[in-house]
Write a protein that holds these residues in place. Structure first.
Motif, PDB file in Angstrom:
ATOM      1  N   SER A 111      42.151  49.454  42.636  1.00  0.00           N
ATOM      2  CA  SER A 111      42.352  49.957  41.240  1.00  0.00           C
ATOM      3  C   SER A 111      41.595  51.077  40.753  1.00  0.00           C
ATOM      4  O   SER A 111      42.269  52.092  40.203  1.00  0.00           O
ATOM      5  CB  SER A 111      41.933  48.936  40.306  1.00  0.00           C
ATOM      6  N   LEU A 112      40.519  51.468  41.264  1.00  0.00           N
ATOM      7  CA  LEU A 112      39.647  52.544  40.910  1.00  0.00           C
ATOM      8  C   LEU A 112      40.297  53.819  41.549  1.00  0.00           C
ATOM      9  O   LEU A 112      40.461  54.752  40.753  1.00  0.00           O
ATOM     10  CB  LEU A 112      38.181  52.347  41.299  1.00  0.00           C
ATOM     11  N   GLU A 113      40.781  53.663  42.608  1.00  0.00           N
ATOM     12  CA  GLU A 113      41.397  54.830  43.422  1.00  0.00           C
ATOM     13  C   GLU A 113      42.620  55.092  42.843  1.00  0.00           C
ATOM     14  O   GLU A 113      42.778  56.378  42.726  1.00  0.00           O
ATOM     15  CB  GLU A 113      41.575  54.434  44.851  1.00  0.00           C
ATOM     16  N   ALA A 114      43.156  54.215  42.405  1.00  0.00           N
ATOM     17  CA  ALA A 114      44.615  54.430  41.814  1.00  0.00           C
ATOM     18  C   ALA A 114      44.506  55.150  40.331  1.00  0.00           C
ATOM     19  O   ALA A 114      45.045  56.233  40.002  1.00  0.00           O
ATOM     20  CB  ALA A 114      45.261  53.388  41.367  1.00  0.00           C
ATOM     21  N   LYS A 115      43.513  54.811  39.653  1.00  0.00           N
ATOM     22  CA  LYS A 115      43.193  55.365  38.299  1.00  0.00           C
ATOM     23  C   LYS A 115      42.476  56.894  38.493  1.00  0.00           C
ATOM     24  O   LYS A 115      42.948  57.845  37.723  1.00  0.00           O
ATOM     25  CB  LYS A 115      42.028  54.684  37.527  1.00  0.00           C
ATOM     26  N   ARG A 116      41.669  56.828  39.501  1.00  0.00           N
ATOM     27  CA  ARG A 116      41.185  58.219  39.748  1.00  0.00           C
ATOM     28  C   ARG A 116      42.339  59.379  40.133  1.00  0.00           C
ATOM     29  O   ARG A 116      42.325  60.291  39.941  1.00  0.00           O
ATOM     30  CB  ARG A 116      40.299  58.230  40.903  1.00  0.00           C
ATOM     31  N   ASP A 117      43.413  58.668  41.087  1.00  0.00           N
ATOM     32  CA  ASP A 117      44.494  59.514  41.518  1.00  0.00           C
ATOM     33  C   ASP A 117      45.426  60.024  40.181  1.00  0.00           C
ATOM     34  O   ASP A 117      45.738  61.256  39.983  1.00  0.00           O
ATOM     35  CB  ASP A 117      45.283  58.840  42.378  1.00  0.00           C
ATOM     36  N   LEU A 118      45.381  58.945  39.386  1.00  0.00           N
ATOM     37  CA  LEU A 118      46.158  59.409  38.110  1.00  0.00           C
ATOM     38  C   LEU A 118      45.679  60.177  37.012  1.00  0.00           C
ATOM     39  O   LEU A 118      46.083  61.151  36.643  1.00  0.00           O
ATOM     40  CB  LEU A 118      46.403  57.954  37.238  1.00  0.00           C
ATOM     41  N   VAL A 119      44.307  59.910  36.795  1.00  0.00           N
ATOM     42  CA  VAL A 119      43.772  61.123  36.043  1.00  0.00           C
ATOM     43  C   VAL A 119      43.731  62.631  36.736  1.00  0.00           C
ATOM     44  O   VAL A 119      43.657  63.479  35.986  1.00  0.00           O
ATOM     45  CB  VAL A 119      42.165  60.522  35.929  1.00  0.00           C
ATOM     46  N   SER A 120      43.252  62.563  37.943  1.00  0.00           N
ATOM     47  CA  SER A 120      43.270  63.831  38.762  1.00  0.00           C
ATOM     48  C   SER A 120      44.670  64.494  38.596  1.00  0.00           C
ATOM     49  O   SER A 120      44.673  65.798  38.499  1.00  0.00           O
ATOM     50  CB  SER A 120      43.317  63.592  40.313  1.00  0.00           C
ATOM     51  N   SER A 121      45.946  63.570  38.717  1.00  0.00           N
ATOM     52  CA  SER A 121      47.278  64.300  38.572  1.00  0.00           C
ATOM     53  C   SER A 121      47.356  64.642  37.189  1.00  0.00           C
ATOM     54  O   SER A 121      48.025  65.884  37.091  1.00  0.00           O
ATOM     55  CB  SER A 121      48.185  63.205  39.040  1.00  0.00           C
ATOM     56  N   ALA A 122      46.930  64.114  36.210  1.00  0.00           N
ATOM     57  CA  ALA A 122      47.346  64.354  34.930  1.00  0.00           C
ATOM     58  C   ALA A 122      46.559  65.836  34.580  1.00  0.00           C
ATOM     59  O   ALA A 122      46.905  66.586  33.927  1.00  0.00           O
ATOM     60  CB  ALA A 122      46.781  63.370  33.973  1.00  0.00           C
ATOM     61  N   LEU A 123      45.062  65.617  34.882  1.00  0.00           N
ATOM     62  CA  LEU A 123      44.210  66.984  34.711  1.00  0.00           C
ATOM     63  C   LEU A 123      44.936  68.122  35.447  1.00  0.00           C
ATOM     64  O   LEU A 123      44.959  69.259  34.821  1.00  0.00           O
ATOM     65  CB  LEU A 123      43.095  66.503  34.774  1.00  0.00           C
ATOM     66  N   THR A 124      45.146  68.010  36.789  1.00  0.00           N
ATOM     67  CA  THR A 124      45.735  68.952  37.363  1.00  0.00           C
ATOM     68  C   THR A 124      46.937  69.594  36.777  1.00  0.00           C
ATOM     69  O   THR A 124      47.218  70.957  36.686  1.00  0.00           O
ATOM     70  CB  THR A 124      46.023  68.566  38.796  1.00  0.00           C
ATOM     71  N   ALA A 125      47.835  68.730  36.396  1.00  0.00           N
ATOM     72  CA  ALA A 125      49.184  69.270  35.706  1.00  0.00           C
ATOM     73  C   ALA A 125      49.020  70.083  34.604  1.00  0.00           C
ATOM     74  O   ALA A 125      49.632  70.939  34.233  1.00  0.00           O
ATOM     75  CB  ALA A 125      50.007  67.933  35.338  1.00  0.00           C
ATOM     76  N   THR A 126      47.919  69.473  33.659  1.00  0.00           N
ATOM     77  CA  THR A 126      47.440  70.183  32.418  1.00  0.00           C
ATOM     78  C   THR A 126      47.041  71.598  32.634  1.00  0.00           C
ATOM     79  O   THR A 126      47.479  72.680  32.047  1.00  0.00           O
ATOM     80  CB  THR A 126      46.593  69.461  31.582  1.00  0.00           C
ATOM     81  N   LEU A 127      46.233  71.820  33.758  1.00  0.00           N
ATOM     82  CA  LEU A 127      45.582  73.127  34.210  1.00  0.00           C
ATOM     83  C   LEU A 127      46.661  73.933  34.700  1.00  0.00           C
ATOM     84  O   LEU A 127      46.729  75.130  34.636  1.00  0.00           O
ATOM     85  CB  LEU A 127      44.596  72.807  34.986  1.00  0.00           C
ATOM     86  N   ARG A 128      47.453  73.336  35.493  1.00  0.00           N
ATOM     87  CA  ARG A 128      48.450  74.311  36.252  1.00  0.00           C
ATOM     88  C   ARG A 128      49.557  74.581  35.393  1.00  0.00           C
ATOM     89  O   ARG A 128      50.400  75.542  35.599  1.00  0.00           O
ATOM     90  CB  ARG A 128      48.969  73.411  37.499  1.00  0.00           C
ATOM     91  N   ALA A 129      49.564  74.090  34.130  1.00  0.00           N
ATOM     92  CA  ALA A 129      50.581  74.341  33.050  1.00  0.00           C
ATOM     93  C   ALA A 129      50.110  75.991  32.563  1.00  0.00           C
ATOM     94  O   ALA A 129      51.130  76.836  32.125  1.00  0.00           O
ATOM     95  CB  ALA A 129      50.521  73.714  31.910  1.00  0.00           C
ATOM     96  N   VAL A 130      48.997  76.459  32.699  1.00  0.00           N
ATOM     97  CA  VAL A 130      48.526  77.834  32.563  1.00  0.00           C
ATOM     98  C   VAL A 130      48.129  78.364  33.742  1.00  0.00           C
ATOM     99  O   VAL A 130      48.025  79.656  33.416  1.00  0.00           O
ATOM    100  CB  VAL A 130      47.379  77.637  31.419  1.00  0.00           C
TER     101      VAL A 130
END
Length: 230
Positions: A51-70
């Protein structure tokens, strides 16, 4: 007429079965990702680890997508376990491994829902760290300003917000850049004096380092690292 009705009924059943198969949830690692969602997958020796690994993966994906938008070339963003739970502690699994198999899980969240959660998280973090940043001006000692600046930068890094959190809610200047500037200014006022016995340096030499500010006042409480290069 009866034959036509039977054919229509048979086609309807086939369509229903095909549709059910297409949208049925599969195993966590085989989930087909849909647009408009962020996903996270994880596995582990226990359900908690997965569960923790999956949540960590989701947060990482979301933050990375936000940053890579700029910044399309930005590196993948990571966040500490504490910040991951603070963001997604109440999120329910989307797909879990069947009982008896190795623990694995996939989470997903609508991008719109993530944006709401992340805004609330970022606002709380900004309020805390901005207050600490404003308090730097009240620290008369150089080491205090440097150590507190480093602590704020560490908190931003733990949250995965070093390149994302702005100093003001509607601003563009990153809080991390303002903190780095204060730290750099404080560092420029430091003067280090190194004393070596006999004035000769070799791998066995013992150093004595004295730190002072530009006025000659001794500075204490700094953590220094020394590297030996040949």
């Amino acid at each position: 007429m009866r034959r036509n009705r039977f054919s229509i009924l048979l086609v309807s059943v086939c369509i229903a079965l095909a549709g059910g198969t297409a949208f049925a949830k599969t195993s966590p690692e085989l989930v087909k990702q849909e647009e408009g969602f962020y996903y996270g997958y994880g596995k582990g020796t226990t359900a908690e680890e997965a569960s923790l690994e999956a949540k960590r993966d989701l947060v990482s994906s979301a933050l990375t997508a936000t940053l890579r938008a700029v910044d399309a070339k930005a590196s993948r963003v990571s966040a500490s376990d504490k910040s991951v739970e603070a963001r997604l502690g109440d999120l329910k699994p989307y797909v879990e491994a069947k009982k008896g198999s190795s623990p694995a899980v996939t989470y997903r969240i609508k991008i719109a829902d993530w944006d709401k959660k992340e805004k609330a998280y970022a606002d709380t973090l900004r309020a805390d760290l901005a207050a600490r940043f404003n308090g730097l001006a009240n620290k008369s000692d150089v080491s205090g300003r440097i150590n507190e600046s480093l602590a704020i930068l560490a908190a931003l890094s733990d949250a995965g917000e070093t390149e994302l959190l702005t100093a003001q809610p509607a601003g563009t200047e990153l809080l991390s850049r303002k903190v780095e500037a204060v730290c750099a200014d404080a560092g420029r006022t430091l003067v280090f004096t190194i004393s070596v016995k006999d004035g000769f340096i070799d791998p066995a030499s013992q150093f004595s380092v004295n730190a002072a500010d530009s006025s000659g006042n001794a500075v204490a409480g700094l953590t220094l690292a020394v590297t030996w290069e040949t």
